[in-house]
Design a protein around this motif. Structure first.
Motif, PDB file in Angstrom:
ATOM      1  N   ASP A   1     -12.324 -38.996   5.073  1.00 49.87           N
ATOM      2  CA  ASP A   1     -13.273 -39.535   4.099  1.00 49.87           C
ATOM      3  C   ASP A   1     -13.222 -41.059   4.066  1.00 49.87           C
ATOM      4  O   ASP A   1     -14.264 -41.719   3.936  1.00 49.87           O
ATOM      5  CB  ASP A   1     -12.981 -38.991   2.704  1.00 49.87           C
ATOM      6  N   GLU A   2     -12.033 -41.636   4.166  1.00 51.04           N
ATOM      7  CA  GLU A   2     -11.901 -43.094   4.149  1.00 51.04           C
ATOM      8  C   GLU A   2     -12.594 -43.721   5.361  1.00 51.04           C
ATOM      9  O   GLU A   2     -13.190 -44.796   5.257  1.00 51.04           O
ATOM     10  CB  GLU A   2     -10.430 -43.498   4.131  1.00 51.04           C
TER      11      GLU A   2
ATOM     12  N   VAL B   1     -15.170 -42.362   6.931  1.00 52.01           N
ATOM     13  CA  VAL B   1     -16.604 -42.202   6.690  1.00 52.01           C
ATOM     14  C   VAL B   1     -17.112 -43.320   5.791  1.00 52.01           C
ATOM     15  O   VAL B   1     -18.145 -43.958   6.073  1.00 52.01           O
ATOM     16  CB  VAL B   1     -16.902 -40.831   6.052  1.00 52.01           C
ATOM     17  N   VAL B   2     -16.396 -43.597   4.716  1.00 53.02           N
ATOM     18  CA  VAL B   2     -16.792 -44.658   3.790  1.00 53.02           C
ATOM     19  C   VAL B   2     -16.831 -46.003   4.507  1.00 53.02           C
ATOM     20  O   VAL B   2     -17.784 -46.782   4.361  1.00 53.02           O
ATOM     21  CB  VAL B   2     -15.837 -44.712   2.583  1.00 53.02           C
ATOM     22  N   ALA B   3     -15.804 -46.287   5.319  1.00 49.13           N
ATOM     23  CA  ALA B   3     -15.751 -47.555   6.039  1.00 49.13           C
ATOM     24  C   ALA B   3     -16.906 -47.681   7.027  1.00 49.13           C
ATOM     25  O   ALA B   3     -17.510 -48.752   7.159  1.00 49.13           O
ATOM     26  CB  ALA B   3     -14.415 -47.687   6.769  1.00 49.13           C
TER      27      ALA B   3
ATOM     28  N   VAL C   1     -19.877 -46.165   6.884  1.00 44.03           N
ATOM     29  CA  VAL C   1     -21.142 -46.314   6.160  1.00 44.03           C
ATOM     30  C   VAL C   1     -21.262 -47.722   5.579  1.00 44.03           C
ATOM     31  O   VAL C   1     -22.325 -48.350   5.646  1.00 44.03           O
ATOM     32  CB  VAL C   1     -21.269 -45.257   5.045  1.00 44.03           C
ATOM     33  N   GLU C   2     -20.175 -48.238   5.010  1.00 42.89           N
ATOM     34  CA  GLU C   2     -20.221 -49.584   4.452  1.00 42.89           C
ATOM     35  C   GLU C   2     -20.535 -50.617   5.527  1.00 42.89           C
ATOM     36  O   GLU C   2     -21.277 -51.576   5.295  1.00 42.89           O
ATOM     37  CB  GLU C   2     -18.897 -49.916   3.771  1.00 42.89           C
TER      38      GLU C   2
ATOM     39  N   ILE D   1     -23.141 -37.246   4.890  1.00 45.90           N
ATOM     40  CA  ILE D   1     -23.242 -38.577   4.302  1.00 45.90           C
ATOM     41  C   ILE D   1     -24.062 -38.515   3.023  1.00 45.90           C
ATOM     42  O   ILE D   1     -23.724 -39.135   2.012  1.00 45.90           O
ATOM     43  CB  ILE D   1     -23.908 -39.570   5.282  1.00 45.90           C
TER      44      ILE D   1
ATOM     45  N   TYR E   1     -21.925 -37.270   0.294  1.00 44.18           N
ATOM     46  CA  TYR E   1     -20.922 -38.255  -0.097  1.00 44.18           C
ATOM     47  C   TYR E   1     -21.521 -39.346  -0.980  1.00 44.18           C
ATOM     48  O   TYR E   1     -20.931 -39.795  -1.946  1.00 44.18           O
ATOM     49  CB  TYR E   1     -20.323 -38.933   1.139  1.00 44.18           C
ATOM     50  N   PHE E   2     -22.731 -39.796  -0.601  1.00 40.48           N
ATOM     51  CA  PHE E   2     -23.257 -41.016  -1.192  1.00 40.48           C
ATOM     52  C   PHE E   2     -24.479 -40.815  -2.076  1.00 40.48           C
ATOM     53  O   PHE E   2     -25.150 -41.776  -2.432  1.00 40.48           O
ATOM     54  CB  PHE E   2     -23.586 -42.029  -0.084  1.00 40.48           C
TER      55      PHE E   2
ATOM     56  N   HIS F   1     -23.795 -42.803  -4.962  1.00 36.21           N
ATOM     57  CA  HIS F   1     -23.138 -44.076  -4.666  1.00 36.21           C
ATOM     58  C   HIS F   1     -24.168 -45.188  -4.795  1.00 36.21           C
ATOM     59  O   HIS F   1     -25.057 -45.337  -3.958  1.00 36.21           O
ATOM     60  CB  HIS F   1     -22.561 -44.032  -3.252  1.00 36.21           C
TER      61      HIS F   1
ATOM     62  N   PHE G   1     -25.102 -47.668  -1.881  1.00 39.04           N
ATOM     63  CA  PHE G   1     -25.834 -46.967  -0.829  1.00 39.04           C
ATOM     64  C   PHE G   1     -27.292 -46.786  -1.228  1.00 39.04           C
ATOM     65  O   PHE G   1     -28.214 -47.079  -0.452  1.00 39.04           O
ATOM     66  CB  PHE G   1     -25.170 -45.621  -0.564  1.00 39.04           C
TER      67      PHE G   1
END
Length: 212
Positions: A79-80, A82-84, A86-87, A139, A142-143, A146, A149
């Protein structure tokens, strides 16, 4: 199935800017350590090819020639990563939108054309990474809530169509998905990049009712 190590594409930088080159990075890009940058770069390529759900930590490790333990040393969970990833891609989209608005200046009506050109170039250069991530169902889950996003995606749609609301969002979503998919579709694999670029721009202008 073996996965080849991720390398910079000819003429373009690695997908994630490392701290070692932070002084030269484009404005707004996320900065990672070199080790994390390699992982996020490899993960991004694999996410675009296989989807988030179809990409394992072992696949990411194999892509850069390290052990899975080495990946865990940098990121505690998938998950970390994936977040990185996407960011990082959101920062690139933000930079593209900033550049399009700066080019158009006070002529707001020129923003869609300037942005379309940059989106097409981004899709060809980045192998549809942003659009693959934006359209990935994992995604999306997840977001969905968010806010950063949602703000980036909503801004992208608004700048492309010059409008707000469900219809504008759907139109822009269709266009960006089409650009990302067409850029890497097997039916255009034998065409040179300039031809693909020209046609994507031509069809994108028609879809957005832009001149030319």
């Amino acid at each position: 199935m073996a996965h080849r190590p991720v390398q910079a594409r000819p003429g373009y930088p690695l997908q994630v800017i490392s701290a070692d080159s932070a002084a030269d990075k484009p404005s707004g890009l996320v900065v990672h350590s070199l080790a994390k940058a390699r992982i996020v770069s490899a993960a991004g390529d694999l996410f675009a090819e296989h989807g988030v759900g179809g990409t394992s930590l072992q696949m990411i490790a194999d892509a850069i020639g390290v052990t899975k333990a080495a990946v865990y040393h940098q990121f505690k969970t998938k998950d970390e990563i994936v977040v990185a990833a996407v960011e990082e891609e959101l920062s690139r989209l933000t930079a593209v939108m900033d550049a399009a608005e700066a080019e158009a200046g006070a002529a707001v009506e020129r923003v869609p054309e300037a942005l379309l050109t940059r989106i097409v170039d981004l899709a060809l250069e980045r192998h549809r990474m942003e659009f693959a991530l934006a359209g990935d169902p994992v995604i999306g889950r997840y977001f969905a809530d968010h806010e950063p996003f949602r703000q980036v995606v909503d801004r992208l749609y608004r700048l492309l169509t010059g409008e707000t609301g469900p219809e504008a969002r759907i139109r822009a979503a269709m266009l960006t998905a089409a650009i990302g998919g067409a850029a890497m579709h097997p039916l255009v694999a034998d065409l040179d990049t300039d031809t693909v670029r020209d046609q994507l721009l031509h069809l994108g202008r028609r879809f957005l009712d832009l001149p030319g």
